[in-house]
Motif scaffolding. Structure first.
Motif, mmCIF file in Angstrom:
data_model
loop_
_atom_site.group_PDB
_atom_site.id
_atom_site.type_symbol
_atom_site.label_atom_id
_atom_site.label_comp_id
_atom_site.label_asym_id
_atom_site.label_seq_id
_atom_site.Cartn_x
_atom_site.Cartn_y
_atom_site.Cartn_z
ATOM 1 N N SER A 133 -10.599 -18.131 -30.424
ATOM 2 C CA SER A 133 -9.503 -19.100 -30.346
ATOM 3 C C SER A 133 -8.787 -18.903 -29.020
ATOM 4 C CB SER A 133 -8.539 -18.933 -31.518
ATOM 5 O OG SER A 133 -8.026 -17.606 -31.572
ATOM 6 N N VAL A 134 -7.764 -19.731 -28.790
ATOM 7 C CA VAL A 134 -7.068 -19.691 -27.503
ATOM 8 C C VAL A 134 -5.625 -20.096 -27.711
ATOM 9 C CG1 VAL A 134 -7.672 -22.067 -26.925
ATOM 10 C CG2 VAL A 134 -7.205 -20.453 -25.081
ATOM 11 N N GLY A 135 -4.769 -19.702 -26.772
ATOM 12 C CA GLY A 135 -3.376 -20.146 -26.796
ATOM 13 C C GLY A 135 -2.602 -19.643 -28.001
ATOM 14 N N ASP A 136 -1.802 -20.523 -28.610
ATOM 15 C CA ASP A 136 -0.958 -20.138 -29.727
ATOM 16 C C ASP A 136 -1.766 -19.629 -30.916
ATOM 17 O OD1 ASP A 136 1.256 -20.841 -28.277
ATOM 18 O OD2 ASP A 136 1.569 -22.765 -29.272
ATOM 19 N N THR A 174 -4.315 -3.350 -35.247
ATOM 20 C CA THR A 174 -4.277 -2.872 -33.861
ATOM 21 C C THR A 174 -4.187 -1.360 -33.770
ATOM 22 O OG1 THR A 174 -1.873 -3.198 -33.802
ATOM 23 C CG2 THR A 174 -3.237 -5.000 -33.000
ATOM 24 N N SER A 175 -3.868 -0.711 -34.877
ATOM 25 C CA SER A 175 -3.770 0.748 -34.874
ATOM 26 C C SER A 175 -4.905 1.401 -35.643
ATOM 27 C CB SER A 175 -2.425 1.188 -35.484
ATOM 28 O OG SER A 175 -1.348 0.667 -34.751
ATOM 29 N N GLY A 176 -5.837 0.594 -36.129
ATOM 30 C CA GLY A 176 -6.951 1.123 -36.901
ATOM 31 C C GLY A 176 -8.153 1.420 -36.031
ATOM 32 N N ARG A 177 -9.292 1.620 -36.679
ATOM 33 C CA ARG A 177 -10.517 1.969 -35.947
ATOM 34 C C ARG A 177 -11.226 0.745 -35.385
ATOM 35 N NH1 ARG A 177 -15.205 0.719 -37.667
ATOM 36 N NH2 ARG A 177 -15.572 -0.095 -39.765
ATOM 37 N N GLN A 178 -10.859 -0.445 -35.856
ATOM 38 C CA GLN A 178 -11.539 -1.655 -35.405
ATOM 39 C C GLN A 178 -11.088 -2.057 -34.000
ATOM 40 O OE1 GLN A 178 -10.400 -3.903 -39.012
ATOM 41 N NE2 GLN A 178 -12.582 -4.355 -39.304
ATOM 42 N N THR A 179 -12.061 -2.531 -33.209
ATOM 43 C CA THR A 179 -11.756 -3.075 -31.893
ATOM 44 C C THR A 179 -11.432 -4.552 -32.040
ATOM 45 O OG1 THR A 179 -13.204 -1.511 -30.741
ATOM 46 C CG2 THR A 179 -12.694 -3.568 -29.606
ATOM 47 N N LEU A 180 -10.327 -4.984 -31.469
ATOM 48 C CA LEU A 180 -9.964 -6.396 -31.479
ATOM 49 C C LEU A 180 -10.350 -6.998 -30.126
ATOM 50 C CD1 LEU A 180 -6.434 -6.426 -33.181
ATOM 51 C CD2 LEU A 180 -8.710 -6.274 -34.213
ATOM 52 N N THR A 181 -11.082 -8.094 -30.182
ATOM 53 C CA THR A 181 -11.599 -8.712 -28.967
ATOM 54 C C THR A 181 -11.210 -10.182 -28.918
ATOM 55 O OG1 THR A 181 -13.490 -7.214 -28.832
ATOM 56 C CG2 THR A 181 -13.693 -9.313 -27.684
ATOM 57 N N GLY A 182 -10.678 -10.598 -27.770
ATOM 58 C CA GLY A 182 -10.432 -12.011 -27.508
ATOM 59 C C GLY A 182 -11.424 -12.496 -26.475
ATOM 60 N N PHE A 183 -11.630 -13.796 -26.413
ATOM 61 C CA PHE A 183 -12.597 -14.343 -25.473
ATOM 62 C C PHE A 183 -11.941 -15.130 -24.349
ATOM 63 C CE2 PHE A 183 -15.119 -13.779 -29.397
ATOM 64 C CZ PHE A 183 -16.035 -12.867 -28.906
ATOM 65 N N LEU A 184 -10.942 -15.927 -24.661
ATOM 66 C CA LEU A 184 -10.221 -16.651 -23.616
ATOM 67 C C LEU A 184 -8.769 -16.191 -23.652
ATOM 68 C CD1 LEU A 184 -10.061 -18.623 -21.355
ATOM 69 C CD2 LEU A 184 -10.000 -20.511 -22.986
ATOM 70 N N VAL A 185 -8.464 -15.204 -22.809
ATOM 71 C CA VAL A 185 -7.169 -14.523 -22.820
ATOM 72 C C VAL A 185 -6.545 -14.634 -21.435
ATOM 73 C CG1 VAL A 185 -5.982 -12.334 -23.227
ATOM 74 C CG2 VAL A 185 -8.013 -12.902 -24.564
ATOM 75 N N TYR A 186 -5.258 -14.954 -21.398
ATOM 76 C CA TYR A 186 -4.521 -15.036 -20.139
ATOM 77 C C TYR A 186 -3.503 -13.894 -20.058
ATOM 78 C CZ TYR A 186 -6.392 -19.765 -19.568
ATOM 79 O OH TYR A 186 -7.217 -20.843 -19.415
ATOM 80 N N VAL A 187 -3.176 -13.517 -18.837
ATOM 81 C CA VAL A 187 -2.203 -12.446 -18.653
ATOM 82 C C VAL A 187 -0.859 -12.808 -19.286
ATOM 83 C CG1 VAL A 187 -1.366 -13.240 -16.384
ATOM 84 C CG2 VAL A 187 -1.306 -10.787 -16.948
ATOM 85 N N THR A 188 -0.535 -14.098 -19.315
ATOM 86 C CA THR A 188 0.706 -14.533 -19.969
ATOM 87 C C THR A 188 0.648 -14.333 -21.480
ATOM 88 O OG1 THR A 188 -0.234 -16.776 -19.805
ATOM 89 C CG2 THR A 188 1.474 -16.171 -18.213
ATOM 90 N N ASP A 189 -0.559 -14.379 -22.067
ATOM 91 C CA ASP A 189 -0.700 -14.075 -23.497
ATOM 92 C C ASP A 189 -0.326 -12.615 -23.769
ATOM 93 O OD1 ASP A 189 -1.692 -16.638 -24.010
ATOM 94 O OD2 ASP A 189 -3.775 -16.001 -23.764
ATOM 95 N N ILE A 190 -0.870 -11.720 -22.952
ATOM 96 C CA ILE A 190 -0.618 -10.289 -23.153
ATOM 97 C C ILE A 190 0.842 -9.968 -22.867
ATOM 98 C CG2 ILE A 190 -1.299 -7.960 -22.483
ATOM 99 C CD1 ILE A 190 -3.450 -9.581 -23.963
ATOM 100 N N LYS A 191 1.387 -10.583 -21.826
ATOM 101 C CA LYS A 191 2.802 -10.370 -21.509
ATOM 102 C C LYS A 191 3.678 -10.866 -22.653
ATOM 103 C CE LYS A 191 6.188 -9.424 -18.522
ATOM 104 N NZ LYS A 191 7.389 -9.872 -19.254
ATOM 105 N N GLY A 192 3.351 -12.030 -23.218
ATOM 106 C CA GLY A 192 4.136 -12.573 -24.313
ATOM 107 C C GLY A 192 4.036 -11.746 -25.582
#
Length: 407
Positions: A233-236, A251-269
């Motif tokens: 998915s993307v955006g909101d 996010t604190s477990g053993r699973q890796t969370l992966t995004g495909f279309l990620v912007y620096v503003t997403d991570i900052k937000g």
């Protein structure tokens, strides 16, 4: 594509390229004595942070840095909001090309919008540079002598990322996918890579656009035991899912969370306390090298934020387009685009080339969002995991999209 259609597409591109060569000497001029570039973007919706006013600023910076003129003619930047509606976008593109004498359009978030404007540009023989929409169809199927695709496409976003995450131990996957064509494409291409490497997709969940509650999907992903939870998915849709994943402890477990279309503003937000550990690939990061940092500092002084990859690619594409016009001696679309494909691309000291079908080739980088304690500032958000070779990331060129029809 059947054999007849493939031959027809190749022949059409060959004729267009040949016509451009024949017209070269007569067309060695700048139409209406102005090079006008339109930024067609999302100024008020979900992609306004990754594009929007920052996209306009990036184009204006490129024009100014080039000297404000090309072949002695002024460069103008205009902009409009497509409201994330393909019919609005195509209407604006037609008016720009037909009435307002716009020579090139850039940006274009959302697949349907990019495809619609690409079709108008081909019909009108005007330049289009797509820096936001990500479908690989923009070069694999709807290639055009007047079109170029600059951002990492759905194949690069998934194939390179999935392979890199797999090689780091992500053997089993669970997908949480937005239920529309873009999300389906991301999931399908990532699944193909995972299964080809011997991995397994153990489950999937699909949700409508703008879902508010992801709890059932996240609980299924958590209980699946998958090594990787992939957000197609993307955006909101993406940021809301990650926020709720953090609430459920993923996010604190053993699973890796992966995004495909990620912007620096997403991570900052999201903030690093929520986003830490998230993996994704990027075409550009403001802190990747000195050239990127220099541009990013200037961009931040102008806009108040660091540039996203879309905004950085707009700066790159507009600069390269002006170089193409300068070499061709004209803003006629086929000639200018042929020149663009022959020139090296200045991509913030990141080696890059523009392939004959208009696909920008480079080595994407797999990043991970930093732990909060490792960050040294508000925009110090990424750590490098590995470089993804372009051969892993991008599809080979469709032979029908080569100028000679043979690849």
């Amino acid at each position: 594509m059947n054999r007849f259609a493939t031959r027809l597409c190749g022949a059409a591109l060959t004729l267009a390229a040949f016509a451009g060569l024949l017209a070269g000497p007569a067309a060695a001029q700048i139409s209406d004595d102005v090079v006008r570039i339109g930024v067609l973007t999302d100024l008020s919706g979900p992609y306004a942070d990754s594009g929007g006013r920052g996209s306009v600023a990036a184009a204006e910076m490129a024009a100014k840095d080039f000297g404000g003129t090309v072949r002695g003619k002024p460069v103008e930047i205009v902009s409009a909001d497509h409201q994330n509606k393909p019919d609005v976008a195509s209407s604006i593109a037609r008016r720009w090309y037909d009435v307002d004498r716009v020579d090139a359009i850039v940006d274009l978030p959302v697949t349907a919008i990019a495809l619609a404007v690409q079709a108008v540009a081909k019909e009108k023989n005007r330049t289009v540079m797509i820096t936001a929409a990500a479908t690989s169809d923009l070069t694999a199927k709807t290639c055009s002598p007047v079109s170029s695709h600059w951002t990492d496409d759905t194949h690069a976003l998934t194939a390179g990322t999935a392979r890199a995450v797999f090689e780091r131990g992500g053997k089993t996957w669970y997908f949480i996918t937005v239920d529309h064509a873009f999300g389906h494409a991301l999931q399908k291409e990532a699944t193909t890579v995972v299964e080809s490497l011997g991995g397994k997709v153990v489950g999937t969940s699909r949700h409508p656009i703008n879902t508010a509650d992801y709890s059932s999907f996240l609980l299924q992903a958590q209980s699946s035991g998958a090594d990787v939870v992939g957000f197609a998915s993307v955006g909101d849709d993406f940021t809301k899912a990650v926020k709720q994943a953090d609430e459920f402890g993923l996010t604190s477990g053993r699973q890796t969370l992966t995004g495909f279309l990620v912007y620096v503003t997403d991570i900052k937000g999201l903030g690093l306390p929520v986003a830490h550990g998230l993996t994704f690939s990027e075409a550009f990061y403001w802190d990747q090298n000195d050239a990127a940092r220099t541009f990013a500092k200037r961009f931040q002084e102008r806009t108040g934020a660091m540039p996203t990859k879309n905004q950085a690619l707009i700066y790159t594409a507009v600069t390269h387009y002006l170089k193409g016009i300068d070499k061709a001696g004209t803003d006629e679309a086929v000639a200018a685009n042929a020149a663009m494909r022959s020139l090296p691309v200045a991509f913030f000291d990141h080696p890059a080339t523009l392939r004959a079908d208009g696909r920008l080739l480079y080595d994407p980088v797999l990043y991970r969002a930093k732990e909060p304690s490792a960050s040294k500032g508000p925009w110090d958000l990424y750590e490098v995991l590995r470089t993804i070779p372009q051969a892993e990331a991008f599809l080979p060129m469709n032979p029908a999209c080569a100028p000679n029809g043979r690849g």
